[in-house]
Scaffold this motif. Structure first.
Motif, short mmCIF file in Angstrom:
data_model
loop_
_atom_site.label_atom_id
_atom_site.label_comp_id
_atom_site.label_asym_id
_atom_site.label_seq_id
_atom_site.Cartn_x
_atom_site.Cartn_y
_atom_site.Cartn_z
N TYR A 63 27.63 147.60 69.04
CA TYR A 63 27.54 146.70 68.52
C TYR A 63 27.14 145.14 68.58
CZ TYR A 63 29.44 145.94 63.27
OH TYR A 63 29.45 145.45 62.00
N HIS A 64 27.73 144.65 68.75
CA HIS A 64 28.01 143.58 69.51
C HIS A 64 27.52 143.30 70.83
CE1 HIS A 64 30.60 142.89 65.71
NE2 HIS A 64 29.29 142.13 65.22
N GLY A 65 27.36 144.37 71.60
CA GLY A 65 27.33 144.22 73.44
C GLY A 65 27.84 142.87 74.06
N MET A 66 29.02 143.79 74.29
CA MET A 66 30.26 143.84 75.21
C MET A 66 30.10 144.56 76.37
SD MET A 66 33.45 141.81 72.98
CE MET A 66 34.89 141.83 74.43
N LEU A 88 39.00 152.79 62.97
CA LEU A 88 40.30 152.50 63.25
C LEU A 88 40.69 152.67 62.08
CD1 LEU A 88 38.33 148.69 62.00
CD2 LEU A 88 39.55 148.90 63.91
N ILE A 121 29.85 139.00 77.54
CA ILE A 121 30.35 139.33 76.40
C ILE A 121 28.81 137.96 75.72
CG2 ILE A 121 31.45 138.08 74.55
CD1 ILE A 121 34.21 138.28 75.07
N GLN A 159 32.82 152.98 63.48
CA GLN A 159 34.00 151.96 62.88
C GLN A 159 35.68 152.14 62.75
OE1 GLN A 159 32.52 147.76 61.90
NE2 GLN A 159 34.58 147.26 62.88
N ARG A 188 37.30 152.61 72.29
CA ARG A 188 37.03 151.77 71.07
C ARG A 188 37.28 150.28 71.63
NH1 ARG A 188 42.34 148.82 69.25
NH2 ARG A 188 42.68 148.67 67.12
N CYS A 189 36.45 150.06 71.59
CA CYS A 189 35.79 148.50 72.11
C CYS A 189 37.11 147.29 70.80
CB CYS A 189 34.71 148.09 71.21
SG CYS A 189 33.72 146.24 72.47
N CYS A 190 37.53 146.49 72.30
CA CYS A 190 38.68 145.74 71.63
C CYS A 190 37.85 144.68 70.91
CB CYS A 190 39.32 145.52 73.32
SG CYS A 190 37.69 144.61 74.10
N HIS A 191 36.72 144.53 70.98
CA HIS A 191 36.03 143.68 69.86
C HIS A 191 36.84 144.30 68.08
CE1 HIS A 191 32.11 140.80 68.15
NE2 HIS A 191 33.93 140.64 67.48
N ARG A 192 35.62 145.10 67.72
CA ARG A 192 36.32 145.25 66.57
C ARG A 192 36.48 146.68 66.33
NH1 ARG A 192 38.05 142.96 63.52
NH2 ARG A 192 36.90 143.99 61.69
N GLY A 193 36.74 147.49 67.43
CA GLY A 193 37.42 148.33 67.14
C GLY A 193 36.37 150.10 67.26
N THR A 194 34.77 149.00 67.62
CA THR A 194 33.87 150.37 67.34
C THR A 194 33.84 151.13 68.08
OG1 THR A 194 32.38 148.22 66.69
CG2 THR A 194 31.05 150.48 67.07
N LYS A 252 42.61 139.64 77.47
CA LYS A 252 42.81 140.11 76.73
C LYS A 252 41.89 141.12 76.55
CE LYS A 252 45.48 139.73 73.25
NZ LYS A 252 45.64 138.48 71.65
N ALA A 253 40.67 140.55 76.49
CA ALA A 253 39.01 141.53 76.18
C ALA A 253 39.36 142.21 77.65
CB ALA A 253 37.86 140.73 76.83
N LEU A 275 42.82 143.79 68.76
CA LEU A 275 41.12 143.43 68.61
C LEU A 275 41.45 142.10 69.27
CD1 LEU A 275 40.20 145.06 65.74
CD2 LEU A 275 40.26 145.94 67.97
N VAL A 276 40.25 141.95 69.56
CA VAL A 276 39.82 140.82 70.94
C VAL A 276 38.83 139.88 69.32
CG1 VAL A 276 39.54 139.07 72.16
CG2 VAL A 276 41.31 141.31 72.82
N PHE A 282 21.89 144.81 69.24
CA PHE A 282 21.85 146.02 69.92
C PHE A 282 22.25 146.56 69.09
CE2 PHE A 282 24.49 142.12 71.95
CZ PHE A 282 24.28 142.41 72.81
N VAL A 283 22.41 146.64 67.55
CA VAL A 283 22.09 148.06 66.21
C VAL A 283 20.69 147.61 65.76
CG1 VAL A 283 22.62 148.05 64.30
CG2 VAL A 283 24.82 147.17 65.47
#
Lengths: 344, 344, 344
Positions: free
Chosen positions: A69-72, C309, A83, C305, A47-53, A92-93, C317-318, C162-163
């Motif tokens: 999703y966003h590449g973290m 969630l 990031i 996602q 679970r990515c800490c950014h958006r939960g993906t 927190k990331a 979430l960050v 990414f997507v």
């Protein structure tokens, strides 16, 4: 609800390749991946800490696991190391990481506090490394039952006469009359059953030439919460098998790894090792198929049992004499769970 | 939630063979089996008292029903009569049993207190035994709706003009203008509708030669909680059908058995008997297919209705004139349910 | 839980034909139908007020929508106008109706108090009416995610790298370095991103001849709760695209309509308009297929996602820098929801 401070089997080592590998254990969605630089396996909350993906949708890059999703990017300790388009990485990331050890062809994961993750507590199974003496094959099932129902299954072998009467079970009467010796241990229990002067079951006959009557043993060691080590075999009666099991005859070892997925589902990992015609790959293959057929019979029964217990609850059940080892096993698990609650 | 002290149709007699037969009724998982020695049918809770495994996975043995997991055997009264390897049988080792009566090709089961299970209260349906005059075929559907929605369906026949306009319904106007006489009874109600001088619907025309106008009747008897007996037919107008329905024409009898499985699912058992060309098996077959097509139209409608009511609740519904019999039926069921709660 | 006093896209106009059309929006089961006399579209609660049967099982008759069970008829305002066999229509015999407006090839529905349903508040999208300059195709997906996750998706375009790296995304670095200008508005927000001197992504190259480097823009307007208007394109670098986007190059417009079905599912309506080779139907078709492939990549990600969630909650979430527009969008929706709660 599950014992947390324990090593659970998470996968066969060969299951973890370059692609992120998702598997839910003890109710937690995990993703396993190989760090391509260190060769170390990481286990992160999926679970990515950014958006939960789910991170398992992403890919492994040199720095670690990249979210799709966003590449973290996260390293195998769960720290965010990149990031896109942002120099500062918030403290927190990060995502939760879990200690992992690969040993004896098994990926073990520690679900509790990482500070307590002592690799010395991992069950040793050297037979997986001895391919000459114990050639073997691996399997894994997803079973729609609480993992304890499968441990129950292995602790009461009188089921062989009924569930497996057409496969590995053999003569019902022999099983019921078997002598059983149970030895409690700190981390579980050991038992051995001897079926003296009994007819070899079909599986045994297919594997090797045996006399009309054999002395059969079934030796099981349970190590809480989810490991069962089995050594089973038979030698022609009259050869004093009880004193020396290393004589020609039938002999197999099975590793059983039972790991919760959720409260009502689990993974059943097992390997079956051929200890009688080690230089014949077909014999190992035949053994695997026999065991696979039999264990799918167990799967059918415990899934039906789980469905019924989910519907009716577990009230009003009656213990019988053959439950002795099972009851001891349950008490061990309850004791560990209670100790964990008190320390929490 | 269901009326317990009642006989419910559990199965067609031909459904119960030598193999254990599982079916959930009124929310209880049951297993039916033939005692091979007595020929009696037993109905037990489908849950072994040892470890909760469904007994329907087992097999029938001379002593009764043997659990497929560890081999305990139960007789048709639910008493454990054998435990492998154990002489003493604990008093608590039993499963709940349910009174069963086989009559008129129907397996009836009593879901309440066995002490109250009076076979005299079972609905009599002698037409199932008169194969010469009433040749018939059986059917059963599993319907995803509360059984009451199907009883509702049978109590308001104005639906024929809309649900069955292409099958058994015929002219919409005729149905709406039908004269309806409802007679309350202690255990339910009786109603008869007459459609005088109406055009025969397609099903009737296919079955027999009829005049342009016939006098049609639809006679229904509802016996709580789940039985509806139907006698339907038509005779050429001008022959005084209302006084004598045993003249040549179209005539069929349908037995409807509605039994709850869960709160939102049920079994719809029905038989259709050919009362017009009894010596032609194809006529019976054709009738069966017509009815089967029509009742599957009902199934579609009540399943959609159940899904909507499950989602929105049953508030804000508006009764109309054609609901008279349906409302009386519901009151009967509510009265029985209330009496049962007060006695509990 | 959803904003009620808003126009939501309910369907593409071509989806509503003579047959009753069911669709659940904002948790309410609706049925859409054409009044054959007025040509007006009605939107009713898909639940007959008599017995709760879905009206979408019925048929359109001259007077309105006829229930398929017992034949009650409702007009497009939800009033019952006919009960078979019954002259008096009870005042309570009506179902809830919802204001509907068809405009720009879109069926809009107002889910809140009809008194507040002002058509002037409907988003205008004239490009749907200009088939010569903006030839286009429509699509709709049912997506197993809350509709907000799809709006999120459109507010943070760094996901393209990414997507969509193999489709419409192009060079990851370019996206991350894009200049982004966000402008809050009363009913949402506007943003425009410029990717100067970047390599055209595969979709662009397939569509038109472009130089090695182009200046790309992505202009988005979000109108709460569920509409996003997109104008995207690219012109060879050095032609001052930022001042004049009506030069030859690549240009497309996308209408995005996101409408809740339930809390965890939604409908994603979109159209893609070809603004570069308008007289070639195949170019419009090719564009549609490219976008369809890309948006199904988004669907896969947001469904995974949502599943995560739903399982873990949205805690911990960050936010990162690229979330700026997304956060603004969420604040707008929260503000509207709060205002609605205070007025309720």
């Amino acid at each position: 609800m599950f014992i947390q401070n324990a090593w659970y089997m998470a996968a066969w080592a060969h299951e973890i390749t370059q692609a992120p590998f998702p598997r839910t254990l003890c109710g937690v969605s995990l993703v396993f991946f190989n760090n391509p630089e260190t060769g170390e396996i990481g286990a992160l909350h999926d679970r990515c800490c950014h958006r939960g993906t789910p991170l398992s949708l992403g890919q492994v890059v040199p720095e670690g696991l990249e979210c799709g999703y966003h590449g973290m990017v996260f390293d195998e300790h769960g720290a965010c190391v990149h990031i896109p388009g942002q120099a500062r990485i918030p403290a927190k990331a990060r995502v939760r990481s879990f200690p992992v050890v690969v040993r004896d062809e098994i990926v073990w994961v520690w679900m509790g506090d990482p500070a307590n993750a002592d690799p010395a507590r991992i069950v040793s199974y050297p037979y997986h490394n001895d391919h000459a003496k114990w050639p073997h094959k691996h399997q894994v099932y997803r079973v729609k039952a609480n993992y304890m129902l499968l441990v129950d299954n292995l602790m009461d072998l009188t089921h062989l006469a009924f569930v497996h009467k057409n496969t590995i079970g053999g003569n019902p009467k022999a099983h019921v009359e078997a002598q059983m010796k149970v030895t409690p241990r700190d981390d579980g229990l050991h038992f051995i059953r001897w079926l003296m002067e009994s007819a070899p079951p079909p599986t045994y006959r297919k594997a090797v030439d045996l006399a009309e009557r054999i002395d059969r043993w079934m030796e099981f060691q349970y190590i809480a919460p989810g490991t069962v080590l089995q050594w089973t075999g038979g030698i022609d009666s009259g050869k004093n098998a009880a004193e020396n099991r290393d004589q020609p005859g039938f002999s197999l070892r099975i590793f059983h790894g039972l790991t919760p997925e959720t409260d009502t589902t689990c993974f059943y990992f097992w390997s079956a090792a051929n200890g009688y015609r080690q230089d014949e790959p077909q014999a190992t293959e035949d053994l695997f198929r026999e065991i696979d057929t039999a264990f799918k019979e167990d799967k059918t029964v415990v899934e039906a049992q789980q469905a019924m217990l989910s519907s009716t609850g577990e009230g009003d059940l009656v213990d019988i004499v053959s439950d002795a080892a099972r009851i001891h096993m349950r008490r061990t698990v309850d004791r560990l769970a209670q100790a964990e609650r008190q320390n929490a």
